[in-house]
Design a protein around this motif. Structure first.
Motif, PDB file in Angstrom:
ATOM      1  N   ASP A 127       0.815  -1.217   0.000  1.00 49.07           N
ATOM      2  CA  ASP A 127       0.000   0.000   0.000  1.00 49.07           C
ATOM      3  C   ASP A 127       0.846   1.265   0.000  1.00 49.07           C
ATOM      4  O   ASP A 127       1.923   1.317   0.609  1.00 49.07           O
ATOM      5  N   TYR A 129      -0.366   5.092   0.937  1.00 48.44           N
ATOM      6  CA  TYR A 129      -1.464   5.953   1.381  1.00 48.44           C
ATOM      7  C   TYR A 129      -0.947   7.373   1.622  1.00 48.44           C
ATOM      8  O   TYR A 129       0.174   7.554   2.129  1.00 48.44           O
ATOM      9  N   GLU A 131      -3.457  10.270   2.542  1.00 47.09           N
ATOM     10  CA  GLU A 131      -4.596  11.109   2.894  1.00 47.09           C
ATOM     11  C   GLU A 131      -4.162  12.448   3.491  1.00 47.09           C
ATOM     12  O   GLU A 131      -4.754  13.498   3.210  1.00 47.09           O
ATOM     13  N   ARG A 142      -9.661   9.726   0.443  1.00 44.39           N
ATOM     14  CA  ARG A 142     -10.403   8.459   0.503  1.00 44.39           C
ATOM     15  C   ARG A 142     -11.801   8.572  -0.116  1.00 44.39           C
ATOM     16  O   ARG A 142     -12.221   7.672  -0.835  1.00 44.39           O
ATOM     17  N   THR A 145     -11.210   8.369  -3.886  1.00 41.81           N
ATOM     18  CA  THR A 145     -10.729   7.086  -4.392  1.00 41.81           C
ATOM     19  C   THR A 145     -11.694   5.942  -4.127  1.00 41.81           C
ATOM     20  O   THR A 145     -11.702   4.949  -4.870  1.00 41.81           O
ATOM     21  N   GLN A 146     -12.524   6.073  -3.089  1.00 42.06           N
ATOM     22  CA  GLN A 146     -13.387   4.955  -2.727  1.00 42.06           C
ATOM     23  C   GLN A 146     -14.875   5.317  -2.790  1.00 42.06           C
ATOM     24  O   GLN A 146     -15.637   4.700  -3.538  1.00 42.06           O
ATOM     25  N   SER A 147     -15.309   6.305  -2.027  1.00 36.51           N
ATOM     26  CA  SER A 147     -16.744   6.610  -1.955  1.00 36.51           C
ATOM     27  C   SER A 147     -17.310   7.019  -3.316  1.00 36.51           C
ATOM     28  O   SER A 147     -18.453   6.698  -3.646  1.00 36.51           O
ATOM     29  N   ALA A 149     -15.875   6.207  -6.281  1.00 38.03           N
ATOM     30  CA  ALA A 149     -15.225   5.395  -7.309  1.00 38.03           C
ATOM     31  C   ALA A 149     -16.180   5.004  -8.426  1.00 38.03           C
ATOM     32  O   ALA A 149     -15.753   4.768  -9.561  1.00 38.03           O
ATOM     33  N   ASN A 327      -4.770  -4.237   6.231  1.00 37.22           N
ATOM     34  CA  ASN A 327      -4.479  -4.967   5.001  1.00 37.22           C
ATOM     35  C   ASN A 327      -3.363  -5.982   5.209  1.00 37.22           C
ATOM     36  O   ASN A 327      -3.379  -7.071   4.626  1.00 37.22           O
ATOM     37  N   GLY A 334      -5.113  -1.753  -0.424  1.00 33.09           N
ATOM     38  CA  GLY A 334      -5.937  -0.583  -0.663  1.00 33.09           C
ATOM     39  C   GLY A 334      -6.016  -0.254  -2.137  1.00 33.09           C
ATOM     40  O   GLY A 334      -5.460  -0.971  -2.982  1.00 33.09           O
ATOM     41  N   PRO A 335      -6.705   0.846  -2.498  1.00 33.99           N
ATOM     42  CA  PRO A 335      -6.849   1.230  -3.913  1.00 33.99           C
ATOM     43  C   PRO A 335      -5.495   1.493  -4.562  1.00 33.99           C
ATOM     44  O   PRO A 335      -4.593   2.078  -3.960  1.00 33.99           O
ATOM     45  N   SER A 338      -5.111   5.038 -10.196  1.00 34.71           N
ATOM     46  CA  SER A 338      -5.993   4.944 -11.354  1.00 34.71           C
ATOM     47  C   SER A 338      -5.640   6.059 -12.326  1.00 34.71           C
ATOM     48  O   SER A 338      -5.849   7.238 -12.041  1.00 34.71           O
TER      49      SER A 338
END
Length: 442
Positions: A127, A129, A131, A142, A145-147, A149, A327, A334-335, A338
């Motif tokens: 990973d 990260y 943030e 986050r 990248t996630q909510s 996505a 993880n 994690g993501p 992209s």
């Protein structure tokens, strides 16, 4: 949680305001962190430039040999909080190559080396990260990248530098000039000894590059971001802004632009702008940050809170540490980066915006007509004009001040107009050229 669960080892690089808070949280919240992670989180060592017994950490936990600390077999996660780009980049690459997950708050590094570091993390299946690299404690990375996505992000804009926001807030509320407001910010610890990175927009530009890269699935570096600082903003600009129902904020704006032919581009820019008083960003004052996200399905979202400081930033760092540790324990990741969209970066000259132009002119008949003609020649439509006389120290008329507010125009057209105005005999000086954001009048 089993008592014999293998601990997750952490090395912290840097023991400044943020690093010291991260160390404190790891030690003071050990039981809670272990319950959340599923295994104990153990501090293995702290990398510092100076090993001494006055650092607030047992001296046997300190080392100035960063390479050796990162290479230890009992270190699973490396938390980089030392900056700047080097030696941080070397330490992070070394950690990733040795299959250790990395958490960093280093926005300057992430804005220039995201691709290199992301590739190293991908190759090692660990990973990366970051943030805390944007807006301190405010969760922005986050959600993007996630909510969101599954959504299409159209625009990310906001106030991402607490120092400049404090300075501009003081100028607005007290009438102070830039130098006085900067001195106050320095006295309160909001401004560094050398404030250049903040006041010239470099810090905000690095954060804009990170946000644009994530939001638009395209690698954007700090060099791609158009940048302007706040050093030329004056009390007169704030007076004019108030007359227009606005205030002035340093904004970072990342935008997905679509042409009439359907071609998409990315714009990333940082500059001081007039913002209407009824816009939510206008009420973000002091050292606080706020980020607006606009997406196709989700609509408008706003994230607001402490954008800097040891404890708030440490909160964001620890959120990443917990994710990376989970993880490790559970065997996930994690993501990843992209970058599939690979959208071109739009030059600032093509960006349409409204403008505010403040100039001193001769107090003669026909001046306003001459000024308006230069706008018309370049098809820059004028929305509003304000003119007021000026007097010298003896009370004698010495010219006039004209403030022009335009409808939307491209940066290239406005720049050509300003250059032409500066060449007019009747224009004594161009005092300010600021953009207007968040208005409905195009």
């Amino acid at each position: 949680m089993s008592s014999d669960e293998k601990p997750v080892g952490v090395a912290v690089l840097g023991l400044g305001n943020v690093g010291s808070q991260v160390v404190r949280i790891i030690e003071d919240s050990a039981d809670d962190l272990a319950a959340r992670i599923g295994a104990p989180l153990v501090l293995r060592g702290v990398g510092v430039r100076r090993v001494a017994d006055d650092r607030g950490v047992p001296i046997d936990m300190l080392t100035d040999n960063i390479e050796e600390l990162v290479s230890r077999d009992d270190v699973d996660i490396v938390v980089e909080l030392m900056g700047p780009v080097e030696p941080a980049r070397k330490a992070i690459l070394s950690a990733l190559e040795q299959r250790k997950s990395v958490v960093t708050a280093n926005k300057a590094l992430m804005a220039v080396s995201t691709g290199e570091l992301a590739q190293a993390a991908e190759h090692a299946h660990v990973d990366l990260y970051f943030e805390a690299s944007v807006a301190g404690a405010i969760p922005v990375i986050r959600p993007l990248t996630q909510s969101l996505a599954g959504d299409t992000v159209l625009r990310v804009a906001g106030i991402v530098n607490g120092t400049t926001n404090y300075i501009l807030s003081e100028m607005d509320s007290t009438g102070a000039d830039y130098d006085s407001a900067l001195a106050d910010a320095s006295a309160l610890g909001y401004a560094e000894a050398d404030p250049t990175a903040d006041v010239e927009g470099y810090d905000a530009a690095a954060k804009a590059a990170i946000l644009a890269s994530i939001a638009f699935h395209t690698r954007v570096t700090a060099a791609d971001v158009h940048r302007e600082g706040i050093t030329n903003v004056s009390p007169a600009d704030f007076a004019s802004a108030r007359a227009l129902g606005c205030t002035i904020k340093l904004l970072a704006i990342c935008e997905r632009l679509t042409s009439d032919e359907g071609q998409q581009r990315v714009s990333a820019r940082v500059y001081p702008a007039l913002v209407p008083l009824d816009h939510p960003l206008a009420s973000v004052n002091g050292a606080f940050n706020a980020v607006f996200v606009e997406a196709e399905a989700a609509g408008q979202l706003m994230f607001y809170g402490q954008g800097a400081g040891g404890a708030p930033t440490a909160s964001a760092v620890m959120g990443d540490v917990v994710m990376a540790a989970r993880n490790r324990v559970q065997g996930g990741r994690g993501p990843r980066e992209s970058k599939y969209a690979k959208l071109p970066i739009s030059p600032i000259g093509f960006i349409p915006t409204r403008y505010y132009v403040n100039m001193n002119v001769s107090d003669l008949p026909g001046v306003l007509s001459a000024v308006s003609a230069e706008f018309a020649k370049r098809e820059v439509s004028i929305a509003e004009v304000r003119q007021e006389g000026m007097v010298d120290e003896e009370g004698q008329r010495c010219g006039a001040r004209i403030v022009v507010v335009t409808h939307q125009a491209t940066d290239a057209a406005l720049s050509e107009t300003v250059a032409a105005l500066a060449d007019l005999d009747v224009v004594q000086s161009i005092n300010s050229v600021l953009r207007m954001e968040g208005t409905t009048n195009e």
